[in-house]
Design an enzyme around this catalytic site. Sequence first.
Site, short mmCIF file in Angstrom:
data_model
loop_
_atom_site.label_atom_id
_atom_site.label_comp_id
_atom_site.label_asym_id
_atom_site.label_seq_id
_atom_site.Cartn_x
_atom_site.Cartn_y
_atom_site.Cartn_z
N TYR A 1 -8.99 0.36 -5.20
CA TYR A 1 -8.39 -0.96 -5.00
C TYR A 1 -7.84 -1.55 -6.29
O TYR A 1 -7.50 -2.73 -6.37
CB TYR A 1 -9.39 -1.88 -4.30
CG TYR A 1 -9.38 -1.63 -2.82
CD1 TYR A 1 -8.87 -2.55 -1.92
CD2 TYR A 1 -9.82 -0.41 -2.30
CE1 TYR A 1 -8.82 -2.29 -0.56
CE2 TYR A 1 -9.76 -0.14 -0.95
CZ TYR A 1 -9.26 -1.08 -0.09
OH TYR A 1 -9.19 -0.80 1.25
N GLU B 1 -0.30 1.04 9.91
CA GLU B 1 -1.60 1.51 10.35
C GLU B 1 -1.46 2.03 11.78
O GLU B 1 -0.59 1.58 12.53
CB GLU B 1 -2.65 0.40 10.32
CG GLU B 1 -2.95 -0.15 8.95
CD GLU B 1 -1.85 -1.06 8.41
OE1 GLU B 1 -1.19 -1.76 9.21
OE2 GLU B 1 -1.64 -1.06 7.19
N CYS C 1 0.84 -1.19 0.00
CA CYS C 1 0.00 0.00 0.00
C CYS C 1 0.88 1.24 0.00
O CYS C 1 1.79 1.36 0.81
CB CYS C 1 -0.90 0.00 1.23
SG CYS C 1 -1.91 1.49 1.40
N GLU D 1 -6.79 -6.00 4.43
CA GLU D 1 -7.32 -4.73 3.93
C GLU D 1 -8.24 -4.95 2.73
O GLU D 1 -9.24 -4.25 2.57
CB GLU D 1 -6.19 -3.79 3.55
CG GLU D 1 -6.70 -2.40 3.15
CD GLU D 1 -5.59 -1.53 2.58
OE1 GLU D 1 -5.21 -0.58 3.26
OE2 GLU D 1 -5.15 -1.80 1.45
N CYS E 1 -4.09 7.10 -1.41
CA CYS E 1 -5.40 7.02 -2.06
C CYS E 1 -6.52 7.56 -1.17
O CYS E 1 -7.45 8.21 -1.66
CB CYS E 1 -5.71 5.58 -2.43
SG CYS E 1 -4.63 4.90 -3.69
N THR F 1 -4.18 4.03 7.70
CA THR F 1 -3.06 3.63 6.87
C THR F 1 -2.21 4.83 6.49
O THR F 1 -2.71 5.83 5.98
CB THR F 1 -3.57 2.93 5.59
OG1 THR F 1 -4.36 1.81 5.96
CG2 THR F 1 -2.42 2.47 4.73
N HIS G 1 -13.10 5.21 -2.97
CA HIS G 1 -12.04 4.39 -2.37
C HIS G 1 -12.15 2.94 -2.81
O HIS G 1 -11.12 2.24 -2.88
CB HIS G 1 -12.09 4.51 -0.85
CG HIS G 1 -10.81 4.10 -0.21
ND1 HIS G 1 -9.58 4.51 -0.68
CD2 HIS G 1 -10.53 3.30 0.86
CE1 HIS G 1 -8.61 3.99 0.06
NE2 HIS G 1 -9.17 3.24 0.99
N CYS H 1 -5.02 -0.81 -6.82
CA CYS H 1 -3.68 -1.10 -6.28
C CYS H 1 -3.47 -2.59 -6.06
O CYS H 1 -2.36 -3.10 -6.22
CB CYS H 1 -3.46 -0.33 -4.99
SG CYS H 1 -4.60 -0.78 -3.65
#
Length: 482
Positions: free
Chosen positions: A296, A257, A100, A446, A104, A191, A292, A298
Amino acid sequence: MTMMTAEQYEESLRRLNLVVYMFGKRIDNVVDDPIVRPSMNAVAKTYELAHRPEHEDIMTATSHITGKRINRFTHIHQSIEDLVKKSKMGRLLGRETGCCFQRCVGMDALNALSIVTFDIDAQHGTEYYTRFVKYLEYVQENDFTVDGAMTDPKGDRSLPPHKQTDPDQFMHVVEEKSDGIVVRGAKAHQTGALNSHEIIIMPTLAMREEDKDYAISFALPSDAEGITYIMGRQSCDTRKLEGGNMDQGNLLFGGHEALVVFDNVFVPWDRIFMFKEYEFSRQLVEQFAAYHRQSYACKVGVGDVIIGAAQTAAEYNGVEKASHIRDKIVEMNHLNETLYCGCIACASEGHREPSGTYCVNILLANVHKHNVTRFPFEISRLAQDIAGGLMVTLPSEKDLKSPETAKWLKKYFEAHHDIPTENRMHILRLIENLTLGTAATNYLTESMHGAGSPQAQRIMISRRINMAEKQKAAKKLCGIEE
């Protein structure tokens, strides 16, 4: 200054005065702490790639406020093309870092607020949108990393905020002053919080009038007085303290986190974007969540890494030509590219909001994220299948370097005679990192709970599906008239 370099970003973090605790002690030097440093490296990659000519089109955009070239993570989407490029950026960075990269959530918070503040003003005659645009320009001009904070601890989840035994389980207003408000509460699972210059607070769920004190959104510097960060644990996190690099799996990058505590924190009025307009809390939650869930993309990039690692492990083991191995690699690619189809589809079917901001197709964004709650787990299972049991029984890097044991490890853990044992161990550690270790925090858990757990997407899918239209099509074809 509009766009920072990676080096300038690192130096900007050194100037922050964060209050951070980990393992029961305060961290004085967050940037160089071996547990935190890999996550900072991942964010720095978003700055580095923005300066590479081959990635400029994806990593940067033109500000609709100033006309300047800016990092796309501070951009408000002005077209379908912007939404598509956002997905491509996410895949690129996921593949580059294998984890991550933490920007974002802030980007998605900025875009959601650009819509909701405009709509609140239209109904109530407030000036939130003007405040927001001024704040946005400040973020763009300084190329800040913004932490979007939505998730409250929630306490007893059967009760709404105003009925909680402890009112601080949801972020809320505790005092109103002439120059601002005082808030108290916490935001969990944040995060990249330590790597951010700013933090944007949003309500965590749709509020009713009784909960209006909790219907607030605002922005603060990450080192504002009264904010404390408590680092969360990740599986295998202390391997970063052991020296060497093999056992970490990912040598350069990682995530983190934190629980972010707000203990009577003052917020000036010019940084408040929602103040008790509870009827807009649902819209903010749903539009932020849709953005959001698109983000993802990512996981597709990280999926590229794990598929590449699985293929490499198969070749090192000498089994890459076996039909069942090839079939598993095909399945992994099928699942991963299906995820990519979802994030591109919700971007391509986006629409323009009254503020001028382009929003993704909310139904398809939720379908995409719902697939993300499943497919990475299957991709990981197949990767572990291909890697073999040595992935979790492999001795340490120190044993590989010990004069007493090195020769035995090199002898008995060699597979393909042309491949050094060290290379085989490295790739197995990477697969372990992605599916069981620190990176599994982002790639698996996540994927399940980030941007809302599976049931949240199923609720949104049920709300957004036009069932009457489907029934009408079926009845028409079989001759039912109503």
